[in-house]
Design a protein around this motif. Structure first.
Motif: not given
Length: 344
Positions: A109-110, A129-130, A160, A165-166, A168
């Motif tokens: 996720t990241q 990054r996300n 991640g 990064n909720y 997305n």
């Protein structure tokens, strides 16, 4: 120029289409090209008007990821190095079941991770990054295409912390769950968090029946703080209360993941603390023998200790299993994922 098209969720595509003066049904066509046919350019979207394709390309660039490398384990697991348009890389793992009836993809996720858990290879390289919704979904699509069979289960347990990064991540889950897309059932979609309480609270209000897993790894505060320093602010009593509220709100069971590390978190005191944490909580405990990570001093618990823990947890009325770790020979098992430019 606006953001790349894969930065948007499915619910945002109709607004994009409307802004370009097109009828609403074009949004569904666009989504199918992106996430069913997995088109890597607008030119392939032959049922969209030529003028619309040109405007989309001008305003919302379409970037296709590539498989930089692939490794295949003796057990059939495959690990992929996925490279995005800006050179960012993440790892994704496809895990066929031993029975052959399921294919699970563990996605990231990241790029990198800021949590810096002591036993995990991802955090050693830091956070880059996300990932945006389409970049997350693309990992599953790439794995499905390479395996040549339908993905049945997905788990956000790669690189991640999903709840950092909720937005997305949830948009990506809805792409993958969409009945006109990959149509992966919500109950076959799991997200694993280190215990970000705000994310757990937010997740409990989502309408889909996604599954929640929590990386617990210690039920004694001092040990958990040692292993997971970046979640030290989320104290165990507060985490348990958040999980109790989650279960009450959703009526769904929580999975507690617990990496077993010899003489670190596998003592009798640790077991007693875990049983106490699980009391009154609808949960399943998944014990994970730690996998080898280069440079790490941690070693897996003795199999006899694992058996003892399973029996004790079950005697307290909770389900407990030992994870069948797959892909460790290609550094594709739990805690082994990196984001290197090439495999070593």
């Amino acid at each position: 120029m606006d953001k790349p098209i894969k930065s948007y969720g499915l619910d945002e595509l109709p607004d994009i289409i409307e802004s370009l003066g097109q009828p609403s049904f074009r949004a569904k066509q666009l989504a199918q090209w992106l996430y069913v046919h997995h088109a890597d350019s607008y030119d392939q979207m032959t049922n969209l008007p030529t003028a619309l394709r040109a405007r989309l390309a001008e305003c919302f660039p379409l970037h296709a990821p590539s498989l930089a490398e692939r490794r295949i384990s003796h057990d059939g697991t495959r690990k992929y190095l996925v490279e995005y348009h800006d050179g960012t890389c993440v790892e994704t793992v496809a895990i066929p079941s031993r029975s052959g009836d399921r294919l699970t993809v563990c996605f990231s996720t990241q790029a990198g991770c800021s949590m810096q858990c002591a036993f995990c290879a991802t955090g050693q390289a830091g956070f880059e990054r996300n990932l945006v919704p389409g970049e997350i979904a693309d990992q599953v699509l790439l794995a499905q295409n390479d395996m040549g069979r339908r993905v049945t289960n997905i788990v956000g347990m790669g690189q991640g912390e999903p709840f950092l990064n909720y937005r997305n991540v949830l948009a990506a889950l809805r792409i993958l769950n969409d009945p006109q897309g990959l149509a992966i059932g919500a109950r076959h979609i799991s997200i694993s968090t280190c215990g970000v309480i705000e994310g757990i609270e937010r997740f409990s209000h989502e309408p889909e029946q996604f599954t929640l897993a929590v990386s617990l790894h210690a039920a004694r505060q001092s040990t958990r703080d040692l292993l997971m320093p970046r979640v030290a602010r989320y104290k165990l009593p507060d985490l348990k209360q958040a999980l109790m509220r989650y279960v009450k709100k959703t009526n769904r069971r929580v999975t507690l993941e617990y990496v077993m590390i010899d003489n670190v978190n596998d003592t009798d005191r640790d077991l007693e603390a875990l049983n106490a944490f699980c009391s009154d909580l609808l949960c399943h405990v998944n014990l994970i023998p730690i996998n080898a990570v280069e440079g790490s001093p941690f070693q897996p618990s003795d199999p006899l200790v694992l058996d003892q823990w399973v029996q004790s947890i079950q005697s307290h009325g909770k389900e407990a299993t030992v994870r069948d770790s797959r892909g460790s020979d290609i550094d594709g098992a739990c805690g082994q994922l990196k984001r290197t430019k090439c495999f070593t």
